[in-house]
Design a protein around this motif. Sequence first.
Motif, PDB file in Angstrom:
ATOM      1  N   ASN A   1       0.718  -0.833  -0.403  1.00 14.36           N
ATOM      2  CA  ASN A   1      -0.066  -0.013   0.154  1.00 14.36           C
ATOM      3  C   ASN A   1       1.226   1.184   0.130  1.00 14.36           C
ATOM      4  O   ASN A   1       2.148   1.469   1.454  1.00 14.36           O
ATOM      5  CB  ASN A   1      -0.619   0.260   1.352  1.00 14.36           C
ATOM      6  CG  ASN A   1      -2.218  -1.086   0.939  1.00 14.36           C
ATOM      7  OD1 ASN A   1      -2.067  -1.726   0.137  1.00 14.36           O
ATOM      8  ND2 ASN A   1      -2.939  -0.745   1.895  1.00 14.36           N
ATOM      9  N   ASP A   2       0.812   2.406  -0.824  1.00 13.37           N
ATOM     10  CA  ASP A   2       1.151   3.172  -1.066  1.00 13.37           C
ATOM     11  C   ASP A   2       0.523   4.192   0.584  1.00 13.37           C
ATOM     12  O   ASP A   2       1.812   5.217   1.271  1.00 13.37           O
ATOM     13  CB  ASP A   2       0.620   4.397  -1.344  1.00 13.37           C
ATOM     14  CG  ASP A   2       1.411   3.517  -3.547  1.00 13.37           C
ATOM     15  OD1 ASP A   2       2.350   2.292  -3.238  1.00 13.37           O
ATOM     16  OD2 ASP A   2       0.516   3.987  -4.360  1.00 13.37           O
ATOM     17  N   ARG A   3       0.040   4.286   0.802  1.00 12.32           N
ATOM     18  CA  ARG A   3      -0.715   5.184   1.841  1.00 12.32           C
ATOM     19  C   ARG A   3      -0.881   4.023   3.304  1.00 12.32           C
ATOM     20  O   ARG A   3      -1.433   3.298   2.626  1.00 12.32           O
ATOM     21  CB  ARG A   3      -1.721   6.244   1.885  1.00 12.32           C
ATOM     22  CG  ARG A   3      -0.838   7.195   0.665  1.00 12.32           C
ATOM     23  CD  ARG A   3      -2.694   7.850   0.476  1.00 12.32           C
ATOM     24  NE  ARG A   3      -3.828   7.346  -0.241  1.00 12.32           N
ATOM     25  CZ  ARG A   3      -5.093   8.033  -0.441  1.00 12.32           C
ATOM     26  NH1 ARG A   3      -4.679   9.308  -0.236  1.00 12.32           N
ATOM     27  NH2 ARG A   3      -5.801   7.398  -1.531  1.00 12.32           N
ATOM     28  N   HIS A   4      -1.456   4.397   4.708  1.00 10.41           N
ATOM     29  CA  HIS A   4      -1.290   4.009   5.667  1.00 10.41           C
ATOM     30  C   HIS A   4      -2.725   4.358   6.349  1.00 10.41           C
ATOM     31  O   HIS A   4      -2.558   5.695   6.235  1.00 10.41           O
ATOM     32  CB  HIS A   4      -0.813   3.452   6.633  1.00 10.41           C
ATOM     33  CG  HIS A   4       0.530   2.900   5.106  1.00 10.41           C
ATOM     34  ND1 HIS A   4       0.105   1.169   5.273  1.00 10.41           N
ATOM     35  CD2 HIS A   4       1.949   2.518   4.790  1.00 10.41           C
ATOM     36  CE1 HIS A   4       1.521   0.191   4.636  1.00 10.41           C
ATOM     37  NE2 HIS A   4       2.201   1.447   4.161  1.00 10.41           N
ATOM     38  N   GLY A   5      -3.517   3.735   7.018  1.00  7.43           N
ATOM     39  CA  GLY A   5      -4.735   4.735   7.556  1.00  7.43           C
ATOM     40  C   GLY A   5      -5.546   3.676   8.106  1.00  7.43           C
ATOM     41  O   GLY A   5      -5.883   3.073   7.114  1.00  7.43           O
ATOM     42  N   HIS A   6      -6.984   4.610   7.441  1.00  3.09           N
ATOM     43  CA  HIS A   6      -8.644   4.359   7.344  1.00  3.09           C
ATOM     44  C   HIS A   6      -8.978   5.812   6.662  1.00  3.09           C
ATOM     45  O   HIS A   6      -8.836   6.287   6.755  1.00  3.09           O
ATOM     46  CB  HIS A   6      -9.152   3.748   8.795  1.00  3.09           C
ATOM     47  CG  HIS A   6      -8.581   5.130   9.707  1.00  3.09           C
ATOM     48  ND1 HIS A   6      -8.143   4.879  10.489  1.00  3.09           N
ATOM     49  CD2 HIS A   6      -9.967   6.295   9.705  1.00  3.09           C
ATOM     50  CE1 HIS A   6      -8.148   6.441  11.565  1.00  3.09           C
ATOM     51  NE2 HIS A   6      -9.319   6.439  11.335  1.00  3.09           N
ATOM     52  N   LEU A   7      -9.663   4.871   5.840  1.00  4.22           N
ATOM     53  CA  LEU A   7     -11.081   6.421   5.277  1.00  4.22           C
ATOM     54  C   LEU A   7     -11.777   6.797   6.062  1.00  4.22           C
ATOM     55  O   LEU A   7     -12.018   6.561   7.865  1.00  4.22           O
ATOM     56  CB  LEU A   7     -12.328   5.765   5.189  1.00  4.22           C
ATOM     57  CG  LEU A   7     -11.622   5.087   3.506  1.00  4.22           C
ATOM     58  CD1 LEU A   7     -11.019   3.512   3.428  1.00  4.22           C
ATOM     59  CD2 LEU A   7     -13.761   4.136   2.893  1.00  4.22           C
TER      60      LEU A   7
END
Length: 374
Positions: A255-261
């Motif tokens: 994944n290019d980015r991490h976290g959540h919507l």
Amino acid sequence: MTHDNTPNDERIDGTESDAGARDGTESGPDPASTRRGLLRAAAGATVAGAASTAGCLGVSTPADVAAQNEVTGNVAHFVGPSWLADNRDDVVVLDARDAERFRTERIYGARRVPFDAITSRESTDAGLIPDAEAIAAAFGEVGVSPDDDVLVYGASVGSRVTRVAFALAAVGHAGSIRVLNGGLSGWNGRLGTGSRDRVSPAEYEPDPAESTRVTREWLADRVGTFNDDGPGLVDVRVAEAYVGAAGADALDPDNDRHGHLPGAIGVHWVGNVSGRRLTEPSRLVQLYEAEAELDRESTVVVYGGENVDPTSTWLTLRAIGFSDVRLYDGGFAEWANVDGDRGRYPVETATNVVIETDGSVGEDGGGGDFSCTG
């Protein structure tokens, strides 16, 4: 009406044999496995009157184990072993496990689902969605017709099983869809071994049910409203993935980015499962209504890293009475790696709400095969 093409008591080139004859050699069945099969048969296909054995204290019989997996209360979709025993001739039974486990032991007459096919997706301008044609073809290949009543089981009520249930719903399956609580270990009826039965393929024309899923663009149009004045949104991954914890093993390196919507709440899907069984329904209501504060009358969307694990929460919420539950089949992997203007698809790492769960998938102390020593 169902159309179960599984031959009754028919053995084709050793493809379906009783569990009491496992070795397949001319010298006859293995005594231990024969005893096991006889004991299962003696326990009966229903759980009424769980047997006690003279001289054996604290013994867990197949009937005892089956009784532990009965479903009580106002719960939809999940059924216990006694329901299957009473309705076995009227449902198509689908096995969600891998091929090796299926060959080793399964419910007699069950058909194994080609799992890769029922997780397949197609790309649209709005994002990834279930590939209805491929999924329908996979069910047709194992002789499932759109109006068949279907029961799905696995090693437990984990996400492989619920993905099969979701796939059926996604292609507009007209028959009923049920899941066996407790999985194979809770079943005390007839067993089979070997390769799958020869079944006639069925024509399965999909009628995609858009009410089962949402797309990336559907979500992007509603960013800023989730769990506020818009739909409920649940991230089913572990907390470390939800918050994008730097260096955590839970982060997907692709994944290019991490976290959540933005606005999503985190409720790890394993909270739905207690060992091999569905978590106590009253606890599930407490978890999702009281703690997560989801509205059972409003739209609730669930997503995970991909499209298998969140189906557990999708089916669980439906089972306890949520009226409109949908899956984001693209998952966080699609959202995090989207091309183009990523401002339309934001990711946040600040904790919104993470609900602790205490479920587990696997052994649950429910007892194994019948045994008595001494």
